[in-house]
Design a protein around this motif. Sequence first.
Motif, PDB file in Angstrom:
ATOM      1  N   ASP A  61     -36.639  -4.886   7.342  1.00 28.43           N
ATOM      2  CA  ASP A  61     -36.363  -3.562   6.803  1.00 28.43           C
ATOM      3  C   ASP A  61     -36.733  -3.428   5.331  1.00 28.43           C
ATOM      4  O   ASP A  61     -36.429  -2.430   4.688  1.00 28.43           O
ATOM      5  N   GLY A  62     -37.390  -4.457   4.778  1.00 25.49           N
ATOM      6  CA  GLY A  62     -37.790  -4.396   3.380  1.00 25.49           C
ATOM      7  C   GLY A  62     -36.761  -4.952   2.420  1.00 25.49           C
ATOM      8  O   GLY A  62     -37.003  -5.002   1.209  1.00 25.49           O
ATOM      9  N   LEU A 167     -45.205  -2.953  -5.318  1.00 22.81           N
ATOM     10  CA  LEU A 167     -43.825  -2.899  -4.838  1.00 22.81           C
ATOM     11  C   LEU A 167     -42.832  -3.387  -5.891  1.00 22.81           C
ATOM     12  O   LEU A 167     -41.646  -3.530  -5.606  1.00 22.81           O
ATOM     13  N   CYS A 174     -39.445  -4.270  -4.233  1.00 25.72           N
ATOM     14  CA  CYS A 174     -39.002  -3.390  -3.134  1.00 25.72           C
ATOM     15  C   CYS A 174     -39.654  -3.778  -1.815  1.00 25.72           C
ATOM     16  O   CYS A 174     -40.409  -3.001  -1.197  1.00 25.72           O
ATOM     17  N   GLY A 200     -42.445  -3.501   3.317  1.00 26.60           N
ATOM     18  CA  GLY A 200     -41.862  -2.606   2.324  1.00 26.60           C
ATOM     19  C   GLY A 200     -40.694  -1.818   2.890  1.00 26.60           C
ATOM     20  O   GLY A 200     -40.461  -1.795   4.110  1.00 26.60           O
ATOM     21  N   ARG A 201     -39.980  -1.146   2.022  1.00 28.84           N
ATOM     22  CA  ARG A 201     -38.773  -0.419   2.450  1.00 28.84           C
ATOM     23  C   ARG A 201     -39.093   0.928   3.062  1.00 28.84           C
ATOM     24  O   ARG A 201     -38.215   1.591   3.600  1.00 28.84           O
ATOM     25  N   GLU A 202     -40.355   1.349   2.989  1.00 32.31           N
ATOM     26  CA  GLU A 202     -40.779   2.596   3.618  1.00 32.31           C
ATOM     27  C   GLU A 202     -41.520   2.340   4.921  1.00 32.31           C
ATOM     28  O   GLU A 202     -42.183   3.234   5.451  1.00 32.31           O
ATOM     29  N   GLY A 203     -41.444   1.116   5.408  1.00 30.30           N
ATOM     30  CA  GLY A 203     -42.119   0.774   6.651  1.00 30.30           C
ATOM     31  C   GLY A 203     -43.537   0.279   6.468  1.00 30.30           C
ATOM     32  O   GLY A 203     -44.198  -0.091   7.446  1.00 30.30           O
ATOM     33  N   ASP A 204     -44.039   0.274   5.213  1.00 32.86           N
ATOM     34  CA  ASP A 204     -45.380  -0.218   4.975  1.00 32.86           C
ATOM     35  C   ASP A 204     -45.401  -1.743   5.097  1.00 32.86           C
ATOM     36  O   ASP A 204     -44.404  -2.417   4.887  1.00 32.86           O
TER      37      ASP A 204
END
Length: 223
Positions: A61-62, A167, A174, A200-204
């Motif tokens: 989940d980042g 990040l 992040c 990453g925390r945005e799904g990247d």
Amino acid sequence: MKFFLFILIFGVGFLCGCSRGFEERLLCSVSEIQNHVFVGDCQDINAILIVGEREIEYKKDGFSTDKIPFAVLSFSSVEKERLVPTKYSLVVGNDRYSGTLVSNPYDGSWVVDVGKVGIADIMVASIWFENRYIDVVLSSITENLEVQSSDVIDILLTQNEVDLKKLNTRQGFCGEIYIKLLGDLKKDSFNLCWCLTIVGREGDRCNYVFSANTGEMVFMQGL
């Protein structure tokens, strides 16, 4: 002149300090790292033991949270229909571990997370069936690699620091990092690679694959 030298030395020290600080952020963001891999085979049974550390709550989940040691032991067989074990045992030096195995629905293997184990010259994994058992002597395939899992972050910082910096914020890095061994896990396999994955925390997500023998980047899927 002295003032100029002072500014130069201060600037170099500041940059080095920032670089070390960023590297420490990355190390704290590792959610899983495979440190040692052992393999062996006997008759038609193949055994793999992967030792490292990973999150207690394993979620991509980042966010990297508290970690614990793990040692995942797996058995597989060419004749999968024969592989119906009742239990396993693992001998590491003078220590012995035992318990039951769980079926892996994806590849037909049987696995268990033994937990925290040490490293020893003598390591034997045994798989038990109803009327017999098979001992598999394990040998390290990571011990003599030119590039260890602990080297991968440094190599990425040297070859491609840009994606990592994307990040990095004042609040921290992040994202979270996974470092795993890829390839045909056999005693004589030369084509082993380390894969560093950043989530990453945005799904990247991005992936970097390095030769475990040369450190050369052989694949990159950046942010």
